[in-house]
Write a protein that holds these residues in place. Structure first.
Motif, PDB file in Angstrom:
ATOM      1  N   PHE A  34       0.837  -1.198   0.000  1.00 36.18           N
ATOM      2  CA  PHE A  34       0.000   0.000   0.000  1.00 36.18           C
ATOM      3  C   PHE A  34       0.873   1.251   0.000  1.00 36.18           C
ATOM      4  CE2 PHE A  34      -3.126  -3.053   1.078  1.00 36.18           C
ATOM      5  CZ  PHE A  34      -4.379  -2.481   0.911  1.00 36.18           C
ATOM      6  N   GLY A  35       0.388   2.282  -0.677  1.00 32.13           N
ATOM      7  CA  GLY A  35       1.067   3.570  -0.686  1.00 32.13           C
ATOM      8  C   GLY A  35       0.082   4.678  -0.946  1.00 32.13           C
ATOM      9  N   VAL A  36       0.585   5.898  -1.002  1.00 35.81           N
ATOM     10  CA  VAL A  36      -0.232   7.071  -1.300  1.00 35.81           C
ATOM     11  C   VAL A  36       0.379   7.752  -2.519  1.00 35.81           C
ATOM     12  CG1 VAL A  36      -1.022   9.315  -0.475  1.00 35.81           C
ATOM     13  CG2 VAL A  36      -0.961   7.362   1.091  1.00 35.81           C
ATOM     14  N   PHE A  37      -0.444   7.976  -3.550  1.00 40.70           N
ATOM     15  CA  PHE A  37       0.067   8.497  -4.819  1.00 40.70           C
ATOM     16  C   PHE A  37      -0.843   9.603  -5.349  1.00 40.70           C
ATOM     17  CE2 PHE A  37      -3.279   5.800  -6.317  1.00 40.70           C
ATOM     18  CZ  PHE A  37      -3.634   6.258  -7.578  1.00 40.70           C
ATOM     19  N   SER A  38      -0.317  10.325  -6.320  1.00 39.14           N
ATOM     20  CA  SER A  38      -1.124  11.275  -7.076  1.00 39.14           C
ATOM     21  C   SER A  38      -0.637  11.257  -8.517  1.00 39.14           C
ATOM     22  CB  SER A  38      -1.012  12.693  -6.488  1.00 39.14           C
ATOM     23  OG  SER A  38       0.322  13.164  -6.563  1.00 39.14           O
ATOM     24  N   VAL A  39      -1.447  11.828  -9.407  1.00 38.39           N
ATOM     25  CA  VAL A  39      -1.109  11.892 -10.827  1.00 38.39           C
ATOM     26  C   VAL A  39      -1.265  13.334 -11.297  1.00 38.39           C
ATOM     27  CG1 VAL A  39      -1.634  11.052 -13.149  1.00 38.39           C
ATOM     28  CG2 VAL A  39      -1.929   9.528 -11.178  1.00 38.39           C
ATOM     29  N   LEU A 124       4.403  10.542   1.319  1.00 37.28           N
ATOM     30  CA  LEU A 124       4.557   9.796   2.560  1.00 37.28           C
ATOM     31  C   LEU A 124       3.324   8.931   2.780  1.00 37.28           C
ATOM     32  CD1 LEU A 124       6.076  12.352   5.107  1.00 37.28           C
ATOM     33  CD2 LEU A 124       7.185  10.310   4.173  1.00 37.28           C
ATOM     34  N   PRO A 125       3.502   7.685   3.159  1.00 36.99           N
ATOM     35  CA  PRO A 125       2.334   6.811   3.315  1.00 36.99           C
ATOM     36  C   PRO A 125       1.409   7.212   4.462  1.00 36.99           C
ATOM     37  CG  PRO A 125       4.366   5.535   3.161  1.00 36.99           C
ATOM     38  CD  PRO A 125       4.759   6.963   3.346  1.00 36.99           C
ATOM     39  N   ARG A 173      11.095  12.089   4.825  1.00 38.56           N
ATOM     40  CA  ARG A 173      10.617  12.344   3.463  1.00 38.56           C
ATOM     41  C   ARG A 173      10.614  11.053   2.647  1.00 38.56           C
ATOM     42  NH1 ARG A 173       9.426  16.185   5.796  1.00 38.56           N
ATOM     43  NH2 ARG A 173       9.584  18.397   5.242  1.00 38.56           N
ATOM     44  N   VAL A 174       9.793  11.069   1.597  1.00 38.36           N
ATOM     45  CA  VAL A 174       9.645   9.896   0.754  1.00 38.36           C
ATOM     46  C   VAL A 174      10.799   9.801  -0.234  1.00 38.36           C
ATOM     47  CG1 VAL A 174       8.299  10.953  -1.111  1.00 38.36           C
ATOM     48  CG2 VAL A 174       7.885   8.555  -0.476  1.00 38.36           C
ATOM     49  N   SER A 175      11.072   8.586  -0.673  1.00 39.85           N
ATOM     50  CA  SER A 175      12.127   8.318  -1.647  1.00 39.85           C
ATOM     51  C   SER A 175      12.056   9.271  -2.831  1.00 39.85           C
ATOM     52  CB  SER A 175      12.013   6.874  -2.143  1.00 39.85           C
ATOM     53  OG  SER A 175      12.952   6.607  -3.161  1.00 39.85           O
ATOM     54  N   GLY A 176      13.228   9.756  -3.239  1.00 34.08           N
ATOM     55  CA  GLY A 176      13.318  10.678  -4.367  1.00 34.08           C
ATOM     56  C   GLY A 176      13.433  12.131  -3.955  1.00 34.08           C
ATOM     57  N   THR A 177      13.129  12.438  -2.703  1.00 42.03           N
ATOM     58  CA  THR A 177      13.252  13.808  -2.220  1.00 42.03           C
ATOM     59  C   THR A 177      14.729  14.158  -2.064  1.00 42.03           C
ATOM     60  OG1 THR A 177      11.194  13.543  -0.982  1.00 42.03           O
ATOM     61  CG2 THR A 177      12.585  15.428  -0.406  1.00 42.03           C
ATOM     62  N   MET A 262      17.129  15.160   8.058  1.00 47.20           N
ATOM     63  CA  MET A 262      16.277  14.420   7.120  1.00 47.20           C
ATOM     64  C   MET A 262      16.521  12.923   7.238  1.00 47.20           C
ATOM     65  SD  MET A 262      15.586  15.035   3.077  1.00 47.20           S
ATOM     66  CE  MET A 262      15.039  13.660   2.078  1.00 47.20           C
ATOM     67  N   SER A 263      15.462  12.159   7.075  1.00 46.30           N
ATOM     68  CA  SER A 263      15.530  10.711   6.896  1.00 46.30           C
ATOM     69  C   SER A 263      14.672  10.367   5.679  1.00 46.30           C
ATOM     70  CB  SER A 263      15.013   9.967   8.129  1.00 46.30           C
ATOM     71  OG  SER A 263      15.765  10.286   9.274  1.00 46.30           O
ATOM     72  N   THR A 264      15.101   9.393   4.905  1.00 48.41           N
ATOM     73  CA  THR A 264      14.397   8.988   3.685  1.00 48.41           C
ATOM     74  C   THR A 264      13.787   7.603   3.878  1.00 48.41           C
ATOM     75  OG1 THR A 264      15.945  10.237   2.290  1.00 48.41           O
ATOM     76  CG2 THR A 264      14.618   8.542   1.207  1.00 48.41           C
ATOM     77  N   ILE A 265      12.524   7.443   3.462  1.00 45.95           N
ATOM     78  CA  ILE A 265      11.887   6.124   3.516  1.00 45.95           C
ATOM     79  C   ILE A 265      11.384   5.735   2.124  1.00 45.95           C
ATOM     80  CG2 ILE A 265      11.207   6.300   5.935  1.00 45.95           C
ATOM     81  CD1 ILE A 265       8.345   6.911   4.978  1.00 45.95           C
ATOM     82  N   SER A 266      11.300   4.433   1.897  1.00 51.24           N
ATOM     83  CA  SER A 266      10.674   3.950   0.668  1.00 51.24           C
ATOM     84  C   SER A 266       9.170   4.213   0.742  1.00 51.24           C
ATOM     85  CB  SER A 266      10.963   2.465   0.455  1.00 51.24           C
ATOM     86  OG  SER A 266      10.635   1.700   1.607  1.00 51.24           O
ATOM     87  N   ALA A 267       8.540   4.387  -0.421  1.00 51.24           N
ATOM     88  CA  ALA A 267       7.166   4.889  -0.473  1.00 51.24           C
ATOM     89  C   ALA A 267       6.115   3.833  -0.155  1.00 51.24           C
ATOM     90  CB  ALA A 267       6.895   5.472  -1.861  1.00 51.24           C
ATOM     91  N   TRP A 268       6.440   2.563  -0.374  1.00 49.93           N
ATOM     92  CA  TRP A 268       5.427   1.517  -0.270  1.00 49.93           C
ATOM     93  C   TRP A 268       5.505   0.806   1.082  1.00 49.93           C
ATOM     94  CZ3 TRP A 268       1.626   1.570  -3.603  1.00 49.93           C
ATOM     95  CH2 TRP A 268       1.844   2.168  -4.852  1.00 49.93           C
ATOM     96  N   VAL A 269       4.344   0.580   1.684  1.00 53.49           N
ATOM     97  CA  VAL A 269       4.253  -0.173   2.933  1.00 53.49           C
ATOM     98  C   VAL A 269       4.107  -1.652   2.583  1.00 53.49           C
ATOM     99  CG1 VAL A 269       2.915  -0.576   5.027  1.00 53.49           C
ATOM    100  CG2 VAL A 269       3.224   1.761   4.178  1.00 53.49           C
TER     101      VAL A 269
END
Length: 436
Positions: A34-39, A124-125, A173-177, A262-269
Motif C-alpha cells: 500500500f502507498g499514497v500516490f497522485s497523478v 509519505l504513506p 521524506r519519501v524516496s526521491g526527495t 532528514m531521513s528517507t523512507i521507501s514509499a510503499w508499505v
C-alpha cells in the motif's frame, strides 16, 4: 507469538492478469503493498502496487469493487486509518485485492483503475506522529564502537536492552526527495573552539522501518506474544547522518542535529500479511550472551520472529549519471544481523506504558554484517574516513554533493516468490549559504 499466516495469496503458482506483475522484482501479486500516490498534481489517494502499475483504491471503492470494507478508510489521503485496522480486516482486504488482480473474470472491471507507475508521484504513506530509531544492528554497534572506544566497543547494556532514541518525525521524506547537506557545529581535535558550516562527513544508514498498526493505551504495555498484532508493515529507511556533527554533540544526550535534518523512507508499505513467508528464526545468541529478561523473551518469537530480507546499498555520483555509468554497489547483507527482533523492540518501546499510535515509525538502526562487504554505512566501510572506497571515476570517504544513495531490499524464502520494497533514494544537494 502471533504472526501473520501463510495462505493462498502467497502461493508461487498464483499469477496476475497484469502481465508485468509476473516475475516483477518488487511487486508481484504476492506482495500488494500500500502507498499514497497522485497523478499530475491531483489529490493524493491510496494505491496498491502491482507490477508496473498502481491500482487506484479510491476508484475501486467508488465503483463498488471493495464493498464490505471501510470506505472512509480506503478513500483517505493517508494510510493511518488503514494501519489502525485489525490484522483480520487487513487480511480480508488482501484476499479481495488478490482475487481482483488474479482472476481473469475481474480484468474488465479492474483494468481501467490501473495507473502506470511511471505516471505517479508518491507521497509519505502516513502522517507520522512519532519516530523512534533503535540500534539493533550488533555489527554496526561493534564497528562504530571500535572506532571511538577501541578497548570497549560494545557498552554493557547492549545485550540486555534494545537501545533506541526518539528522532524527528517532521523531517522524514519519501524516496526521491533531495537531501540538503546540513550546516552545523563541529570541532576539530586540534581546535580550541568549534566552527559552524556544512557537514564534511555526510553519511547514510541502512535500516528497516517498522510501521505501527493498532496502538496501545497510555500506561498499558504490549506483551511480546501480541507485538506483531501492532505492526502494520515495513519499509526501507535511510537515516542520513552528519558524522562530524555527531562526534561533537552526542555526549551526554545522544545525536541531535546530526540526525534530524532528514531521513528517507521507501514509499510503499510492505504489509505484515505479505511478509508472512519471510519470518524466520533469529540467529542463535552467541555462547555466553545473557538471556533477555522475560518481558522481551518468547520461545515462539525465537522460533520465527526474525526477517529474511536481503539489503543492498549503491552509490551513483553526478559524473556517473551523466556518463550513463551504472550505480556502484557499496554493500549487501541480510536482516538476520539484527540482534533484537521486531517484536522485542515493539514490546520494549511500550513496556513502560508509552502509547504507540497507528502511523508511528520505528527504525531498526543501521544493519551491518561482520564483513566489510555488508557494512551499512560509509563510516564503517571507510573506517571513519581512513580507507576510501573506490567508485567509478573516483573514491569516497563520505558522501559528496551530487551523490545519489540508493537502498533496496528483497524478501526471500525457499518455495515462495520473492518480494521487493521499491526504491529508497536520495540525492545530496549543497548546503545553503551561511548568513550573518
Amino acid at each position: 507469538m502471533s504472526r501473520p499466516v501463510i495462505d493462498h495469496t502467497h502461493s508461487d503458482e498464483l499469477k496476475s492478469w497484469v502481465e508485468s506483475a509476473n516475475g516483477h522484482k518488487d511487486f508481484p501479486i504476492q506482495n500488494l503493498p500500500f502507498g499514497v500516490f497522485s497523478v499530475k498534481g491531483d489529490a493524493p489517494r491510496i494505491g496498491v502496487a502491482i507490477g508496473d502499475y498502481v491500482l487506484d483504491v479510491k476508484a475501486a471503492v467508488t465503483v463498488g469493487l471493495l464493498a464490505g470494507h471501510d470506505a472512509d478508510v480506503l478513500t483517505s489521503d493517508t494510510l493511518n486509518a488503514y494501519m489502525d485496522m485489525s490484522p483480520a480486516k487487513r487480511l480480508a482486504l488482501r484476499h479481495i485485492l488478490s482475487a481482483l488482480l488474479s482472476d481473469e473474470a475481474n480484468k474488465d472491471k479492474v483494468q481501467p483503475l490501473l495507473v502506470a507507475a511511471s505516471d505517479v508521484s508518491m507521497h509519505l504513506p502516513a502522517r507520522i506522529g512519532d519516530y523512534t530509531d533503535f540500534y539493533v544492528g550488533i555489527h554496526h554497534a561493534m564497528n562504530v564502537g571500535a572506532l571511538f572506544r577501541p578497548d570497549n566497543p560494545l557498552l554493557p547494556n547492549y545485550k540486555h536492552v534494545p537501545i533506541g532514541y526518539h528522532g524527528r518525525a517532521s523531517s522524514i521524506r519519501v524516496s526521491g526527495t533531495p537531501v540538503v547537506r546540513p550546516n552545523g557545529q563541529t570541532k576539530a581535535p586540534t581546535a580550541d573552539t568549534p566552527s559552524f558550516g556544512p557537514s564534511k562527513r555526510m553519511d547514510y544508514e541502512l535500516e528497516i522501518g517498522v510501521w505501527i498498526g493498532q496502538g496501545n493505551a497510555l500506561g498499558q504495555p504490549i506483551a511480546i506474544d501480541d507485538a506483531m498484532n501492532h505492526v502494520a508493515g515495513f519499509c526501507l529507511l535511510n537515516d542520513w547522518s552528519a558524522r562530524d556533527f555527531q562526534a561533537w554533540e552526542y555526549q551526554p544526550l545522544g545525536p541531535f542535529l546530526a540526525k534530524n535534518f532528514m531521513s528517507t523512507i521507501s514509499a510503499w508499505v510492505i504489509t505484515t500479511e505479505a511478509m508472512a513467508p519471510f519470518f524466520t528464526a533469529p540467529k542463535p545468541r552467541p555462547e555466553g550472551d545473557p538471556k533477555p529478561l522475560p518481558y522481551i523473551w518468547s520461545d515462539a518469537d525465537q522460533a520465527g520472529g526474525a526477517l529474511s530480507i536481503d539489503l543492498k546499498v549503491s552509490i551513483s555520483s553526478e559524473e556517473m549519471r551523466k556518463a550513463g555509468t551504472p550505480a556502484a554497489q557499496l554493500s549487501e547483507g541480510p536482516t538476520s544481523n539484527m540482534y533484537w527482533t521486531v517484536a522485542q523492540i515493539v514490546t520494549h518501546h511500550a513496556s513502560n506504558g508509552c502509547n504507540l499510535n497507528a502511523g508511528d515509525l520505528l527504525g531498526s538502526g543501521t544493519i551491518s554484517a561482520p564483513e566489510r562487504s555488508g557494512f551499512g554505512s560509509l563510516l564503517e566501510i571507510t573506517s571513519g574516513g581512513a580507507n576510501p572506497v573506490e567508485i567509478p571515476g573516483g573514491t569516497r570517504t563520505f558522501a559528496e554533493d551530487g551523490d545519489q544513495i540508493s537502498l533496496s531490499a528483497c524478501a526471500k524464502a525457499d518455495g515462495y516468490v520473492s518480494i521487493g520494497f521499491g526504491p529508497c533514494e536520495g540525492t545530496i544537494l549543497p548546503a545553503p549559504a551561511l548568513v550573518g
